[in-house]
Motif scaffolding. Structure first.
Motif, PDB file in Angstrom:
ATOM      1  N   LEU A   1       0.868  -1.178   0.000  1.00 42.84           N
ATOM      2  CA  LEU A   1       0.000   0.000   0.000  1.00 42.84           C
ATOM      3  C   LEU A   1       0.899   1.222   0.000  1.00 42.84           C
ATOM      4  CD1 LEU A   1      -2.558  -0.874   2.834  1.00 42.84           C
ATOM      5  CD2 LEU A   1      -2.746  -1.364   0.401  1.00 42.84           C
ATOM      6  N   SER A   2       0.563   2.178  -0.836  1.00 37.32           N
ATOM      7  CA  SER A   2       1.335   3.423  -0.752  1.00 37.32           C
ATOM      8  C   SER A   2       0.447   4.576  -1.183  1.00 37.32           C
ATOM      9  CB  SER A   2       2.600   3.344  -1.607  1.00 37.32           C
ATOM     10  OG  SER A   2       2.271   3.440  -2.957  1.00 37.32           O
ATOM     11  N   ARG A   3       0.673   5.721  -0.586  1.00 36.01           N
ATOM     12  CA  ARG A   3      -0.020   6.944  -0.992  1.00 36.01           C
ATOM     13  C   ARG A   3       1.084   7.943  -1.273  1.00 36.01           C
ATOM     14  NH1 ARG A   3      -5.410   6.566  -0.135  1.00 36.01           N
ATOM     15  NH2 ARG A   3      -5.694   8.784  -0.428  1.00 36.01           N
ATOM     16  N   THR A   4       1.745   7.728  -2.380  1.00 31.93           N
ATOM     17  CA  THR A   4       2.937   8.516  -2.683  1.00 31.93           C
ATOM     18  C   THR A   4       2.580   9.995  -2.778  1.00 31.93           C
ATOM     19  OG1 THR A   4       2.553   7.677  -4.885  1.00 31.93           O
ATOM     20  CG2 THR A   4       4.523   6.886  -3.774  1.00 31.93           C
ATOM     21  N   GLY A   5       3.466  10.777  -2.220  1.00 35.54           N
ATOM     22  CA  GLY A   5       3.275  12.229  -2.296  1.00 35.54           C
ATOM     23  C   GLY A   5       2.471  12.778  -1.144  1.00 35.54           C
ATOM     24  N   GLU A   6       1.814  11.900  -0.356  1.00 41.51           N
ATOM     25  CA  GLU A   6       1.028  12.425   0.761  1.00 41.51           C
ATOM     26  C   GLU A   6       1.852  12.393   2.044  1.00 41.51           C
ATOM     27  OE1 GLU A   6      -3.112  11.265   1.250  1.00 41.51           O
ATOM     28  OE2 GLU A   6      -3.059  10.460  -0.772  1.00 41.51           O
ATOM     29  N   ASN A   7       1.718  13.427   2.818  1.00 38.48           N
ATOM     30  CA  ASN A   7       2.495  13.549   4.048  1.00 38.48           C
ATOM     31  C   ASN A   7       2.198  12.440   5.034  1.00 38.48           C
ATOM     32  OD1 ASN A   7       3.884  15.773   3.337  1.00 38.48           O
ATOM     33  ND2 ASN A   7       2.448  17.228   4.272  1.00 38.48           N
ATOM     34  N   GLY A   8       3.242  11.944   5.666  1.00 39.97           N
ATOM     35  CA  GLY A   8       3.040  11.004   6.771  1.00 39.97           C
ATOM     36  C   GLY A   8       2.758   9.580   6.356  1.00 39.97           C
ATOM     37  N   PHE A   9       2.688   9.297   5.049  1.00 38.87           N
ATOM     38  CA  PHE A   9       2.382   7.923   4.633  1.00 38.87           C
ATOM     39  C   PHE A   9       3.631   7.219   4.136  1.00 38.87           C
ATOM     40  CE2 PHE A   9      -1.844   9.652   4.491  1.00 38.87           C
ATOM     41  CZ  PHE A   9      -2.600   8.600   4.969  1.00 38.87           C
TER      42      PHE A   9
END
Ligand code: PEP
Ligand code: MN
Length: 346
Positions: free
Chosen positions: A86-94
């Motif tokens: 799982l990744s939310r690239t570009g989002e802070n804290g992930f």
């Protein structure tokens, strides 16, 4: 059928095989290994003899049948253990997380999303204890039509807000094929519940979604049934399936379900997919959740999904099996130690 290409087969030869397979009316599902490419050809079982003739095509080493009724879910097709990232690239804290193949992940939170305060508080509490994924149902499949049915889209928005506030990823259930697009907009993992394990229209729809799917075992389903349901999802092109043992119905009445932990090593023998255990629904009894969670780690599970509520007495659903936040913290202390013994990163 599986077509095994020769180690030095050229990409033109492999492409040519793909074309021939498609001409015969089969789907092509390749795995590009370090040594060679292995192609699963799935489709109508009746015409598989025609695939055998491809053994004579340049670059092909062998054509062998997959004997199991499930193909893409089986270890016949893929021997290495699958992992889901799982990744939310570009989002802070992930930071990205991996489930399976020696990476252990805990998902936790209330049965249902009830209010902004409840889900935000739950998210903070489970994060504090070490969970990486927040669970919470916005669409609830209830046995009675008079029970709380969930906050629906409002619940999804609250989950997204909790994700934003904590950096936890989100898993939530989808109960109808028509809701798959809206739930996919918010969720990081789509949950297919026990009652829907054989809702084939739903399985096909989540198979088209570009989100991982956690597939719960039906309460009267065999492991073969579960793997055939996983096959529905995978045959639509979505290979990111996590299997979940959540207890089955037996004659025992003390527990809500009988949590079949032998399913964990059995599924690992039959399939390359990650296996997660839900001891909350598996037992239905708060005091039994932590012992069964510990046993699940020892049985080789790749993760846990646990119900935790800030105030279980007031929960809209499944209060009796929900852990209090400090009980969850204690569970996590055990799970971290045991996962380490099992050689898993957590
Ligand atoms: C749930 O996760 O709250 C749930 C409804 O689970 P199951 O489908 O396993 O009953
Ligand atoms: Mn529940």
């Amino acid at each position: 059928m599986i077509i095994v290409m020769k180690p030095h087969a050229t990409s033109e030869q492999t492409e040519h095989v793909f074309e021939r397979v498609r001409e015969l009316g089969y789907q092509v599902h390749p795995i590009y290994g370090e040594q060679r490419t292995v192609i699963a050809c799935v489709g109508d079982e009746r015409g598989k003899a025609r695939l055998q003739a491809l053994e004579l095509v340049d670059g092909v080493e062998s054509v062998v049948p997959i004997l199991k009724p499930y193909k893409l879910a089986s270890t016949d097709w893929k021997q290495e253990r699958s992992a889901i990232t799982l990744s939310r690239t570009g989002e802070n804290g992930f930071s990205p997380i991996t489930i399976g193949n020696s990476h252990f992940v805990v998902m936790a939170g209330p049965c249902s999303v009830e209010s902004r305060e409840q889900i935000l508080m739950s998210a903070r509490q489970v994060k504090q204890a070490g969970a990486r994924i927040l669970r919470g149902g916005a669409f609830k499949p209830r046995s009675s039509p008079y029970s709380f049915q969930g906050l629906e889209e409002e619940g999804l928005k609250l989950l997204a807000e909790a994700r934003e506030a904590t950096g936890l990823y989100i898993i939530t259930e989808v109960i109808t094929p028509t809701d798959v697009p809206i739930v996919s907009e918010y969720a990081d993992i789509l949950q297919v519940g026990a009652r829907n394990m054989q809702n084939f229209a739903l399985l096909k729809e989540v198979g088209k979604a570009r989100k991982p799917v956690l597939l719960k075992r039906g309460m009267a389903s065999t492991l073969k049934d579960l793997l055939l349901s996983a096959e529905y999802i995978m045959s639509m092109g979505n290979y990111d399936v996590i299997l979940c043992e959540r207890g089955i119905r037996t004659f025992e009445e003390y527990t809500r379900n009988t949590c079949d932990l032998s399913a964990v090593p059995a599924l690992h023998e039959l399939s390359h997919l990650p296996v997660v255990v839900d001891p909350s629904h598996g037992t239905g009894v708060r005091s039994l959740v932590t012992p069964m969670a510990k046993a699940a780690v020892a049985a080789g599970a790749d993760g846990l999904i646990i119900e935790v509520h800030p105030n279980p007495e007031e929960a809209f659903s499944d209060g009796a099996q929900s852990l209090l936040p400090d009980q969850f913290e204690e569970l996590m202390t055990w799970v971290k130690k045991l996962a380490q013994i099992e050689g898993k990163a957590i």
